[in-house]
Design a protein around this motif. Sequence first.
Motif, short mmCIF file in Angstrom:
data_model
loop_
_atom_site.label_atom_id
_atom_site.label_comp_id
_atom_site.label_asym_id
_atom_site.label_seq_id
_atom_site.Cartn_x
_atom_site.Cartn_y
_atom_site.Cartn_z
N UNK A 79 -5.98 -8.02 -40.52
CA UNK A 79 -6.43 -6.99 -41.45
C UNK A 79 -6.31 -5.59 -40.85
N UNK A 80 -6.71 -5.45 -39.59
CA UNK A 80 -6.62 -4.14 -38.93
C UNK A 80 -5.17 -3.68 -38.85
N UNK A 81 -4.28 -4.60 -38.53
CA UNK A 81 -2.86 -4.26 -38.43
C UNK A 81 -2.26 -3.86 -39.76
N UNK A 82 -2.58 -4.62 -40.80
CA UNK A 82 -2.07 -4.30 -42.14
C UNK A 82 -2.57 -2.94 -42.59
N UNK A 83 -3.85 -2.65 -42.35
CA UNK A 83 -4.41 -1.35 -42.72
C UNK A 83 -3.81 -0.22 -41.88
N UNK A 84 -3.55 -0.49 -40.60
CA UNK A 84 -2.96 0.52 -39.73
C UNK A 84 -1.54 0.88 -40.20
N UNK A 85 -0.85 -0.06 -40.83
CA UNK A 85 0.48 0.23 -41.36
C UNK A 85 0.44 1.37 -42.37
N UNK A 86 -0.65 1.47 -43.14
CA UNK A 86 -0.73 2.56 -44.11
C UNK A 86 -0.79 3.91 -43.40
N UNK A 87 -1.43 3.98 -42.25
CA UNK A 87 -1.46 5.22 -41.47
C UNK A 87 -0.08 5.52 -40.89
N UNK A 88 0.58 4.49 -40.38
CA UNK A 88 1.90 4.67 -39.79
C UNK A 88 2.90 5.10 -40.86
N UNK A 98 -6.53 6.33 -34.97
CA UNK A 98 -6.97 5.39 -36.01
C UNK A 98 -6.82 3.95 -35.54
N UNK A 99 -5.82 3.68 -34.69
CA UNK A 99 -5.68 2.33 -34.12
C UNK A 99 -6.88 2.00 -33.22
N UNK A 100 -7.33 2.99 -32.44
CA UNK A 100 -8.51 2.77 -31.60
C UNK A 100 -9.71 2.39 -32.46
N UNK A 101 -9.90 3.09 -33.56
CA UNK A 101 -11.04 2.81 -34.42
C UNK A 101 -10.91 1.45 -35.10
N UNK A 102 -9.72 1.16 -35.63
CA UNK A 102 -9.53 -0.08 -36.39
C UNK A 102 -9.60 -1.33 -35.52
N UNK A 103 -9.10 -1.25 -34.30
CA UNK A 103 -9.01 -2.45 -33.47
C UNK A 103 -10.19 -2.61 -32.50
N UNK A 104 -11.03 -1.59 -32.36
CA UNK A 104 -12.21 -1.73 -31.51
C UNK A 104 -13.24 -2.60 -32.22
N UNK A 105 -14.02 -3.32 -31.43
CA UNK A 105 -15.09 -4.13 -32.00
C UNK A 105 -16.25 -4.16 -31.02
N UNK A 108 -15.14 -5.11 -27.52
CA UNK A 108 -14.07 -4.40 -26.82
C UNK A 108 -13.78 -3.06 -27.49
N UNK A 109 -13.80 -2.00 -26.69
CA UNK A 109 -13.42 -0.68 -27.16
C UNK A 109 -11.96 -0.42 -26.73
N UNK A 110 -11.10 -0.19 -27.68
CA UNK A 110 -9.67 0.01 -27.41
C UNK A 110 -9.47 1.35 -26.70
N UNK A 111 -8.68 1.32 -25.62
CA UNK A 111 -8.36 2.53 -24.87
C UNK A 111 -7.18 3.25 -25.53
N UNK A 112 -6.93 4.48 -25.09
CA UNK A 112 -5.78 5.24 -25.61
C UNK A 112 -4.48 4.51 -25.30
N UNK A 116 -1.75 3.03 -28.07
CA UNK A 116 -0.31 3.34 -28.10
C UNK A 116 0.50 2.06 -28.14
N UNK A 117 0.10 1.08 -27.36
CA UNK A 117 0.80 -0.21 -27.33
C UNK A 117 0.66 -0.94 -28.66
N UNK A 118 -0.52 -0.86 -29.27
CA UNK A 118 -0.75 -1.50 -30.57
C UNK A 118 0.20 -0.92 -31.61
N UNK A 119 0.34 0.41 -31.61
CA UNK A 119 1.24 1.06 -32.57
C UNK A 119 2.68 0.60 -32.36
#
Length: 128
Positions: A79-88, A98-105, A108-112, A116-119
């Motif tokens: 779900x986070x990935x599909x939603x992040x596609x709209x930003x991309x 926005x990837x940091x926000x969407x994928x953090x839970x 785990x807090x996503x680092x910068x 970048x790797x997620x994108x």
Amino acid sequence: MRTRVIAVLAAAAFTALVGCSPEEDTDRPTASASTAGSGKTGGAAGIPPEPTGELRQRYLESLATINPALVADEDKAIDAGRNQCSSIRGGAKDIEGSAQQRFSNSGHQVTEAEAKSIVIVLKSTLCP
């Protein structure tokens, strides 16, 4: 950490090159599939359909190489990935933020660097 980022970039590049011929990659969403009338696809919002089969597997494995905590809940990662596609696809100015926000839970807090790797992973899998 630098080794992990390099490994993720290499994995994303490999993923982008392996099995991406249009004749063979039946799991990759097509333009008509991503704009179909189903409310679940998001269509005009730039949200791709839910991945299945090999595409889903490649996406989740690529995220796990960044950090296994990203796929602790596979459905949330999808779900986070599909939603992040709209930003991309929408040309958002801070797609890593926005990837940091969407994928953090809570676990785990996503680092910068991870963002970048997620994108990169998303651009080679769910939202090319």
